[in-house]
Design an enzyme around this catalytic site. Structure first.
Site, PDB file in Angstrom:
ATOM      1  CD1 TRP A 102      -2.044  -2.441   1.742  1.00  0.00           C
ATOM      2  CD2 TRP A 102      -3.158  -1.105   0.259  1.00  0.00           C
ATOM      3  NE1 TRP A 102      -3.101  -2.834   0.996  1.00  0.00           N
ATOM      4  CE2 TRP A 102      -3.641  -2.456   0.421  1.00  0.00           C
ATOM      5  CE3 TRP A 102      -3.641  -0.541  -1.244  1.00  0.00           C
ATOM      6  CZ2 TRP A 102      -4.536  -3.040  -0.407  1.00  0.00           C
ATOM      7  CZ3 TRP A 102      -4.667  -0.693  -1.847  1.00  0.00           C
ATOM      8  CH2 TRP A 102      -4.616  -2.120  -1.490  1.00  0.00           C
ATOM      9  CG  ASP A 169      -3.251   3.708   4.503  1.00  0.00           C
ATOM     10  OD1 ASP A 169      -4.412   3.682   4.927  1.00  0.00           O
ATOM     11  OD2 ASP A 169      -3.183   3.471   3.364  1.00  0.00           O
ATOM     12  CE  LYS A 193      -8.504  -3.437   4.298  1.00  0.00           C
ATOM     13  NZ  LYS A 193      -7.448  -2.761   3.845  1.00  0.00           N
TER      14      LYS A 193
HETATM   15  C1  LIG Z   1      -7.399  -2.004   2.365  1.00  0.00           C
HETATM   16  C2  LIG Z   1      -5.634  -0.861   2.418  1.00  0.00           C
HETATM   17  C3  LIG Z   1      -5.988  -0.280   2.006  1.00  0.00           C
HETATM   18  C4  LIG Z   1      -6.706   0.203   0.203  1.00  0.00           C
HETATM   19  O1  LIG Z   1      -7.919   0.803   0.051  1.00  0.00           O
HETATM   20  P1  LIG Z   1      -8.694   0.673  -0.545  1.00  0.00           P
HETATM   21  O2  LIG Z   1     -10.063   1.185   0.342  1.00  0.00           O
HETATM   22  O3  LIG Z   1      -9.272  -0.572  -1.289  1.00  0.00           O
HETATM   23  O4  LIG Z   1      -8.614   1.833  -1.848  1.00  0.00           O
HETATM   24  C5  LIG Z   1      -5.013   1.132   1.466  1.00  0.00           C
HETATM   25  N1  LIG Z   1      -3.855   1.200   2.883  1.00  0.00           N
HETATM   26  C6  LIG Z   1      -3.750  -0.014   3.158  1.00  0.00           C
HETATM   27  C7  LIG Z   1      -3.069  -0.190   4.311  1.00  0.00           C
HETATM   28  C8  LIG Z   1      -5.025  -1.038   3.028  1.00  0.00           C
HETATM   29  O5  LIG Z   1      -5.129  -2.264   4.112  1.00  0.00           O
END
Ligand SMILES: *Cc1c(COP(=O)(O)O)cnc(C)c1O
Length: 361
Positions: A102, A169, A193
């Protein structure tokens, strides 16, 4: 079918009580005779949901004055773009800590729209650790980190002290542990998540840092617009916000982030202790960087694989196949995962080791 133990990496487990209330609201929301799916986002009932969701985020994470809490669309992947457009100066640079798939996707966007400074990377060891020492230059407009690496099972335990705006993030560990919001210029997290269903992304952003890049920002990517309109510039993702609100109510009712952090530590200890003491399993992440949300491991005895797969499937376990980039197994143990489900997996691991230890002796 007997109880399912859902270890999915994302979208992932939600609390059962939350799901019940969410299902009810689809049929009859607040005894209005209407579904939450068919009411105006400007209705009194939905505005109350949005206000409550924002208030719960502020309360649970102790968000100080001067930050906006937004529920937007586009997933965390659009957060990669919003980071650049809202924080990187026209001729500026963004610094990135590359700790996994990511992070890498985030920095690839910076390459497209601006200039990238990768301060450190753990790609040399297939992202199984977190780099600890790296220079942070005040020439960069921000430092971007991924606090939990969902795929590789690592987590930043000590958030870097940064003299430049820190952007994180937190898609896979938001609300799992205490954080100090004032350390950050912006936090963003896809809901699917630890918060709710896919379809909304939470942003916590420091207002005074917005509008300083000199860039022309397309409206839907401009965080000032969304902050000014209270996430209502266009139709917000009504249902994912509602379910997120229910999850936050559940979290608050049980004791908030302090409570869940303790529970999450107990849950992680339960499975990591088994991995470390069990002769036929091995963790893939560096011990000091192990994630309390995504537990990655492999079998040291490949002969045991067919048996292991059969046993966990029969026990109603779902979603522990590892990501294709790591192989092996990944048990995602987000906030809503009960300790009892982890115990089911641990018992299977013990049983399997007994069988294969005997075969080897
Ligand atoms: C799942 C995830 C993403 C992707 O998120 P989307 O909502 O599908 O764009 C980005 N960063 C991390 C750390 C993730 O676990």
């Amino acid at each position: 079918m007997s109880k399912v133990h859902n270890f999915s990496a994302g979208p992932s487990i939600l609390n059962q009580g939350v799901l019940k209330k969410a299902a009810q609201a689809v049929e009859n929301f607040n005894n209005s005779g209407l579904s939450i799916l068919e009411i105006s986002h400007r209705s009194k009932d939905f505005i109350a949901v949005m206000d409550n969701a924002v208030a719960l985020v502020k309360e649970l994470l102790e968000v100080p004055e001067g930050y906006s809490v937004l529920f937007l669309q586009g997933g965390a992947s659009t957060g990669f773009l919003k980071t650049i457009l809202n924080f990187m100066k026209q001729d500026g640079t963004g610094a990135y800590l590359n700790t996994g798939t990511w992070s890498k996707k985030a920095l690839k966007e910076a390459e497209k729209l601006g200039k990238l400074n990768m301060v450190a990377s753990s790609e040399d060891k297939n992202f199984n650790y977190i780099p600890k020492v790296y220079p942070i230059s005040t020439n960069d407009n921000y430092l971007h980190i991924t606090t939990n690496n969902t795929i590789f099972g690592t987590q930043i335990k000590n958030i870097p002290v940064s003299r430049i705006p820190l952007i994180a993030d937190m898609s896979s560990d938001i609300f799992s542990r205490k954080i100090n919001i004032s350390d950050y210029a912006m936090i963003y997290a896809g809901a699917q998540k630890n918060l709710g269903p896919a379809g909304t992304t939470l942003y916590i952003v420091k207002d005074s840092l917005l509008g300083k890049t000199g860039r022309t920002i397309p409206t839907m990517l401009d965080l000032r617009v969304h902050a000014d309109k209270g996430s209502m510039f266009n139709t917000p993702p009504v249902y994912p916000i509602y379910v997120s609100m229910l999850t936050l109510e559940w979290l608050k009712a049980n004791g908030g982030v302090e409570w869940i952090e303790k529970v999450n530590q107990e849950k992680a200890d339960l499975i990591y202790n088994e991995i470390d003491s069990n002769s036929i399993f091995e963790g893939t992440a560096a011990i000091e960087d192990r994630s309390n949300m995504n537990v990655t491991f492999v079998l040291t005895n490949p002969d045991a694989q067919a048996d292991f797969d059969k046993m966990w499937k029969e026990a109603g376990i779902n979603g522990i196949n590892g990501h294709r980039d790591v192989g092996g197994y990944r048990a995602s143990i987000y906030n809503a995962m009960p300790k009892e489900s982890i115990q089911v997996l641990v018992d299977i691991m013990k049983e399997l080791a007994k069988k294969y230890d005997l075969a080897n002796s």
